[in-house]
Motif scaffolding. Structure first.
Motif, PDB file in Angstrom:
ATOM      1  N   ALA A  31       0.465  72.408  47.248  1.00 20.03           N
ATOM      2  CA  ALA A  31       1.660  72.602  46.425  1.00 20.03           C
ATOM      3  C   ALA A  31       1.202  73.000  45.029  1.00 20.03           C
ATOM      4  CB  ALA A  31       2.485  71.325  46.375  1.00 20.03           C
ATOM      5  N   PHE A  32       1.882  73.975  44.456  1.00 22.09           N
ATOM      6  CA  PHE A  32       1.534  74.462  43.112  1.00 22.09           C
ATOM      7  C   PHE A  32       2.801  74.896  42.405  1.00 22.09           C
ATOM      8  CE2 PHE A  32       0.854  77.755  46.312  1.00 22.09           C
ATOM      9  CZ  PHE A  32       1.584  78.828  45.831  1.00 22.09           C
ATOM     10  N   LEU A  33       2.720  74.965  41.078  1.00 26.47           N
ATOM     11  CA  LEU A  33       3.902  75.323  40.295  1.00 26.47           C
ATOM     12  C   LEU A  33       4.223  76.804  40.433  1.00 26.47           C
ATOM     13  CD1 LEU A  33       3.438  73.387  36.937  1.00 26.47           C
ATOM     14  CD2 LEU A  33       4.582  72.643  39.043  1.00 26.47           C
ATOM     15  N   ASP A  34       5.505  77.096  40.481  1.00 22.04           N
ATOM     16  CA  ASP A  34       5.977  78.482  40.409  1.00 22.04           C
ATOM     17  C   ASP A  34       5.775  78.959  38.969  1.00 22.04           C
ATOM     18  OD1 ASP A  34       7.748  80.843  40.314  1.00 22.04           O
ATOM     19  OD2 ASP A  34       8.464  80.135  42.252  1.00 22.04           O
ATOM     20  N   ILE A  35       5.124  80.115  38.788  1.00 17.59           N
ATOM     21  CA  ILE A  35       4.851  80.583  37.420  1.00 17.59           C
ATOM     22  C   ILE A  35       6.082  81.236  36.769  1.00 17.59           C
ATOM     23  CG2 ILE A  35       2.335  80.815  37.607  1.00 17.59           C
ATOM     24  CD1 ILE A  35       2.770  83.832  38.072  1.00 17.59           C
ATOM     25  N   LEU A 128       3.398  75.003  31.757  1.00 20.70           N
ATOM     26  CA  LEU A 128       3.004  74.823  33.158  1.00 20.70           C
ATOM     27  C   LEU A 128       1.908  73.762  33.262  1.00 20.70           C
ATOM     28  CD1 LEU A 128       3.031  78.566  34.311  1.00 20.70           C
ATOM     29  CD2 LEU A 128       4.654  76.797  34.987  1.00 20.70           C
ATOM     30  N   GLU A 129       0.943  73.800  32.354  1.00 20.38           N
ATOM     31  CA  GLU A 129      -0.121  72.780  32.364  1.00 20.38           C
ATOM     32  C   GLU A 129       0.462  71.386  32.184  1.00 20.38           C
ATOM     33  OE1 GLU A 129      -3.244  73.512  29.425  1.00 20.38           O
ATOM     34  OE2 GLU A 129      -3.502  75.472  30.386  1.00 20.38           O
ATOM     35  N   ASP A 130       1.373  71.234  31.215  1.00 21.11           N
ATOM     36  CA  ASP A 130       1.992  69.922  30.956  1.00 21.11           C
ATOM     37  C   ASP A 130       2.790  69.457  32.169  1.00 21.11           C
ATOM     38  OD1 ASP A 130       0.926  69.971  28.468  1.00 21.11           O
ATOM     39  OD2 ASP A 130       2.801  70.369  27.394  1.00 21.11           O
ATOM     40  N   ASN A 131       3.547  70.376  32.778  1.00 22.38           N
ATOM     41  CA  ASN A 131       4.360  69.995  33.933  1.00 22.38           C
ATOM     42  C   ASN A 131       3.483  69.622  35.130  1.00 22.38           C
ATOM     43  OD1 ASN A 131       6.696  70.242  32.518  1.00 22.38           O
ATOM     44  ND2 ASN A 131       7.250  72.245  33.331  1.00 22.38           N
TER      45      ASN A 131
END
Ligand code: 5GP
Length: 142
Positions: A31-35, A128-131
């Motif tokens: 799982a990874f963040l949507d950019i 994104l890094e913080d989230n």
């Protein structure tokens, strides 16, 4: 249906050939963040098994993705103080799919706040890094 293309962007992320803000990995999914998030914390859960979408994925592989999405949703509720959650999976262009490696969207929701249009805005890398940090901490606390 068109055959699975091993050079799609999420396949490259899986092979480590393209970067991502990874928040979770087990034997079957990452799982990874949507950019280009439609909500803060918008996360994508994908199978390690190659599959284009719901129309060609094996039932058991899809079950692993669903379990991953469940876990991400539980953690995201805490990480982003979400009031609700939208889970989505688009299959084929006619179904709204743009990237052809199966993925489930997990989008934390807040009362009276709409979804941004898909792929409308690239998020600041610092956000994104913080989230990702918040979500990883919430996953560890489950
Ligand atoms: P689909 O419409 O195929 O269900 O959604 C594809 C999603 O992938 C979109 O929400 C889009 O913002 C996201 N996306 C596209 N390219 C990239 C990328 O290179 N990295 C990440 N993390 N997300 C991407």
């Amino acid at each position: 249906m068109t055959a699975y293309d091993p050079n799609n962007i999420f396949a490259k992320i899986l092979r480590g050939e393209f970067p991502c803000y990874k928040v979770y990995e087990d034997d079957h999914v990452i799982a990874f963040l949507d950019i280009m998030p439609r909500t803060p914390g918008h996360t994508l859960v994908i199978p390690k098994a190659p599959a284009r979408n719901i129309l060609d994925i094996a039932q058991e592989d899809f079950a692993h993705v669903a379990r991953g999405a469940h876990k991400i949703a539980q953690a995201a509720k805490q990480a982003f103080q979400a009031d609700g959650m939208t889970i989505a999976q688009y299959s084929e262009a006619s179904g709204g799919q743009v990237v052809f490696h199966l993925h489930m969207h997990v989008m934390p929701r807040h009362d009276n706040v709409g979804l941004l249009p898909a792929a409308s805005r690239k998020e600041d890398p610092k956000v994104l890094e913080d989230n990702a940090t918040k979500l990883i901490a919430a996953l560890a606390a489950l």
